[in-house]
Design an enzyme around this catalytic site. Structure first.
Site, PDB file in Angstrom:
ATOM      1  N   GLN A 149       1.373 -10.886  -3.806  1.00 58.06           N
ATOM      2  CA  GLN A 149      -0.074 -10.627  -3.830  1.00 58.06           C
ATOM      3  C   GLN A 149      -0.505 -10.032  -5.161  1.00 58.06           C
ATOM      4  O   GLN A 149       0.231  -9.247  -5.749  1.00 58.06           O
ATOM      5  CB  GLN A 149      -0.430  -9.579  -2.773  1.00 58.06           C
ATOM      6  CG  GLN A 149      -0.421 -10.051  -1.356  1.00 58.06           C
ATOM      7  CD  GLN A 149      -0.804  -8.919  -0.423  1.00 58.06           C
ATOM      8  OE1 GLN A 149      -0.364  -7.781  -0.600  1.00 58.06           O
ATOM      9  NE2 GLN A 149      -1.610  -9.220   0.570  1.00 58.06           N
ATOM     10  N   HIS A 172      -4.610  -0.946  -5.467  1.00 56.22           N
ATOM     11  CA  HIS A 172      -5.149   0.142  -4.654  1.00 56.22           C
ATOM     12  C   HIS A 172      -5.883   1.101  -5.568  1.00 56.22           C
ATOM     13  O   HIS A 172      -5.325   1.555  -6.558  1.00 56.22           O
ATOM     14  CB  HIS A 172      -4.029   0.819  -3.874  1.00 56.22           C
ATOM     15  CG  HIS A 172      -3.436  -0.101  -2.860  1.00 56.22           C
ATOM     16  ND1 HIS A 172      -2.373  -0.921  -3.146  1.00 56.22           N
ATOM     17  CD2 HIS A 172      -3.817  -0.387  -1.588  1.00 56.22           C
ATOM     18  CE1 HIS A 172      -2.109  -1.658  -2.075  1.00 56.22           C
ATOM     19  NE2 HIS A 172      -2.972  -1.362  -1.118  1.00 56.22           N
ATOM     20  N   HIS A 223      -8.282  -0.993  -0.798  1.00 49.64           N
ATOM     21  CA  HIS A 223      -7.227  -2.013  -0.898  1.00 49.64           C
ATOM     22  C   HIS A 223      -7.936  -3.297  -1.302  1.00 49.64           C
ATOM     23  O   HIS A 223      -8.951  -3.636  -0.690  1.00 49.64           O
ATOM     24  CB  HIS A 223      -6.565  -2.294   0.441  1.00 49.64           C
ATOM     25  CG  HIS A 223      -6.004  -1.104   1.142  1.00 49.64           C
ATOM     26  ND1 HIS A 223      -4.668  -0.967   1.386  1.00 49.64           N
ATOM     27  CD2 HIS A 223      -6.590  -0.004   1.672  1.00 49.64           C
ATOM     28  CE1 HIS A 223      -4.463   0.159   2.055  1.00 49.64           C
ATOM     29  NE2 HIS A 223      -5.609   0.765   2.236  1.00 49.64           N
ATOM     30  N   CYS A 234       0.792  -1.240   0.000  1.00 47.99           N
ATOM     31  CA  CYS A 234       0.000   0.000   0.000  1.00 47.99           C
ATOM     32  C   CYS A 234       0.825   1.291   0.000  1.00 47.99           C
ATOM     33  O   CYS A 234       0.581   2.165  -0.842  1.00 47.99           O
ATOM     34  CB  CYS A 234      -0.981   0.046   1.156  1.00 47.99           C
ATOM     35  SG  CYS A 234      -1.307  -1.498   1.986  1.00 47.99           S
TER      36      CYS A 234
END
Ligand SMILES: [Zn+2]
Ligand SMILES: [Zn+2]
Length: 641
Positions: free
Chosen positions: A378, A382, A508, A331
């Protein structure tokens, strides 16, 4: 005479001193009085609403399994006089009891213990509840130090404090316990002892190591059989075993626990997965970004990770330009991309996407194959948007979730809204807005959902999607989080239509989670027999003899030119052995190449179900495979017929 209101609204008078069980159906194993669980032998003093607790509802299963734990401890005490028993709770799918035995007990003793349990069940001993004074309890459990310790610590909140404690007794055996229990031991019909393990008393390494015996119990033989079958099936599908057999990945000692290397076959599998996900994101209006694996401490201070998340982070790397941390999340990096220039409302929503590798120092005892790791990648994105765009953007994420996961046959999710935990960086007003946006999106989507209190992250509430795999197990895969905190902490702004500066909102979201964990789920879901597009090796060519090798190689290069992934078995083994090896490698198609095939120019095709089709023209075969791979479907085409 208390008046009892039964489920469905009928009322009945219960004669003075009569237990509840007398007005409930015979299959009930406990009861709920005004929501509180009690024994069937409970004699109510006042009016109340009474519900039967059946063995197959959640509470009923608990009562059944907890009763099974008593019977287990009772059986062990019968077989090994002098046994000291500690605690025996119900757990998911079963129960255990922690015991200190005078001798060694191993898995080979389980059958003997089970036999004794069956005798106790056959005797149908009633469970009798007694309330006794603490002093009497200490006396009654004089030779049971663990029970005495529990009684002595009553004030510490393990059992409701007070001068009386409750004891459940059947036959001569008694346990300190709050209950409720099944009315008698005969109600336990379907159970099995599973394994023996060690466990420290109170989980404390400084206290004695006890013997923990695990068992499982179900309302019926059928359900027990189904459970055992599921375990067997899960064992066969274990991704760690299949990952080794299919040569996909490994976690060598030198890497450190929770870290994995992907082998060439695993690399192709990953590429297929990654390309699919990345391309679909581009189609859906996401932009790709790339960010590094480490960053200075100031970034993590601003984001709040060092304050709230440092337990999960690797310790810092100290350098001449400051302390650097490996990223536990992507993030803050995406925030930096957003911040790199002045943004206008015209730029929003901005959807930044990355297959971002993260590192989390998970506790070593929790690591489990690729399902729980310390480093993984992952499918992280965002979305920066205006507050007005928030709900629509969340709905688009739901859509993309269904499209991507539907490709793998994951449909009909179980959805949770996880509200904020106690530890949060959010102001209450922001928390409220974030929860509101997710709730509105969920309601507009028409999907069924439930609330999971306090399960959110430290910077926001989230929606979790859980999907069932091929053998019915639920996996949490997608998470969508709504965040007002990071934009605030990083001072993010965009210029609005009114020429004023405004704060964007962040979503997110990871649809697959980490690709490592998702791969593990896929391996177990498919049992290693991947659909063609994901199969590292799609066609195994098996030459009958060395003289057929050249032809096999030619066919392989033709297939390769069409974008397919063939492999030629160049070993000198017999045809039978080569075909068997191809089956073990779970190759979707096997082509056996011999004199006949070379003469006719047609193929003999063997699919994964060992169905053999002769006389398939090469062009037909190749076209069908190209088609099947493009469709991403699991079912395989048949040839000939
Ligand atoms: Zn109990
Ligand atoms: Zn994030």
């Amino acid at each position: 005479m208390p008046t009892i209101e039964l489920t469905g609204g009928t009322t009945t008078e219960l004669p003075e001193g009569e237990p509840l069980g007398s007005v409930l159906p015979p299959e009930a194993i406990a009861a709920r009085v005004d929501g509180e669980l009690v024994d069937l032998s409970h004699v109510p003093a006042t009016d109340g609403k009474v519900e039967a607790v059946l063995p197959d509802d959640g509470d009923g299963l608990h009562v059944l399994r907890h009763s099974a734990a008593h019977i287990l401890a009772q059986a062990v005490c019968d077989l090994w006089p002098g046994t000291r028993y500690a605690i025996g709770p119900p757990i998911e799918d079963g129960f255990y009891y922690d015991l200190e035995l005078p001798g060694q007990v191993s898995e080979s003793d389980l059958a003997r213990i089970e036999d004794r349990m069956r005798e106790i069940v056959a005797a149908d001993q009633p469970f009798v509840r007694e309330e006794i004074s603490r002093a009497e309890a200490l006396e009654r459990f004089a030779d049971q130090p663990y029970k005495r310790e529990i009684i002595e610590s009553l004030e510490e909140g393990e059992v409701p404090a007070g001068d009386t404690v409750t004891v459940y007794r059947n036959d001569g055996w008694a346990d300190l316990c709050l209950g409720p229990h099944v009315p008698s031991t005969g109600r336990l019909t379907a159970f099995k002892l599973m394994k023996v393990a060690g466990a420290y008393w109170r989980g404390d390494e400084g206290r004695p190591m006890l013997t923990r015996i695990y068992g499982t119990a179900w309302p019926s033989e059928q359900e027990l059989d189904d459970h055992l079958h599921r375990l067997e099936e899960a064992e066969k599908r274990d991704h760690r075993r299949l990952g080794r057999e299919l040569d996909l990945f490994s976690s060598p000692e030198e890497l450190g626990p929770g870290l994995w290397v992907w082998h060439p076959k695993g690399g192709i599998f990953r590429k297929q997965l990654e390309d699919y996900v990345r391309d679909l994101h581009l189609e859906r209006g996401y932009d790709l970004v790339v960010t590094p694996h480490i960053a200075r401490s100031v970034l993590w201070e601003t984001s709040g990770h060092l304050e709230k998340y440092s337990d999960n982070m690797y310790p810092p790397m100290r350098t001449d330009t400051g302390d650097y941390y490996a990223k536990p999340m992507n993030c803050p990096f995406h925030v930096l991309v957003f911040k790199s220039k002045t943004r206008s409302y015209r730029d929003l929503p901005m959807r930044l996407s990355e297959l971002g590798t993260i590192y989390r120092h998970e506790r070593i005892g929790t690591l489990h194959g690729l399902l729980r790791i310390r480093g993984g990648t992952q499918d992280d994105s965002h979305i920066f948007c205006t507050p007005d765009q928030l709900v629509d953007e969340i709905l688009k994420v739901f859509d993309l979730t269904f499209e991507i996961l539907g490709t793998f046959g994951f449909i009909e999710p179980v959805i949770n809204l996880s509200t904020l935990p106690g530890q949060t960086i959010l102001q209450p007003e922001m928390a409220e807005r974030a929860t509101q946006a997710l709730t509105t999106a969920l309601d507009r989507s028409g999907l069924a959902w439930t609330e999971a209190e306090g399960e959110g992250t430290f910077y926001g509430p989230k929606v979790d999607f859980h999907f069932r795999d091929a053998i019915g197990r639920l996996w949490q895969l997608t998470t969508v989080q709504c965040d007002f905190a990071l934009p605030e902490r990083f001072g993010l702004e965009y210029v609005g239509e009114d020429n004023q500066r405004h704060r964007p909102v962040m979503i997110h979201r990871a649809i697959l989670g980490t690709l490592e964990r998702f791969s593990a789920v896929l391996i177990e879901h498919y049992g290693g027999a991947f659909p063609l597009w994901l199969s590292p090796e799609q066609v195994r060519l098996v030459p009958v003899a060395d003289r057929h090798l050249e032809h096999a190689r030619e066919l392989a290069s033709l297939l390769r030119a069409l974008g397919l992934r063939p492999a030629v078995d160049e070993s000198g083994e017999t045809v039978g052995k080569k075909v068997r090896a191809a089956q073990l490698a779970k190759a979707p198609y096997v082509l056996v190449i011999g004199d006949k095939e070379i003469e006719s120019g047609d193929l003999t095709v063997r699919d994964r179900d060992a169905v053999e089709t002769r006389g398939v023209p090469f062009d037909d075969f190749a076209a069908a495979l190209v088609d099947e791979a493009a469709s991403k479907r699991l079912s395989q085409s048949r040839f000939g017929g």
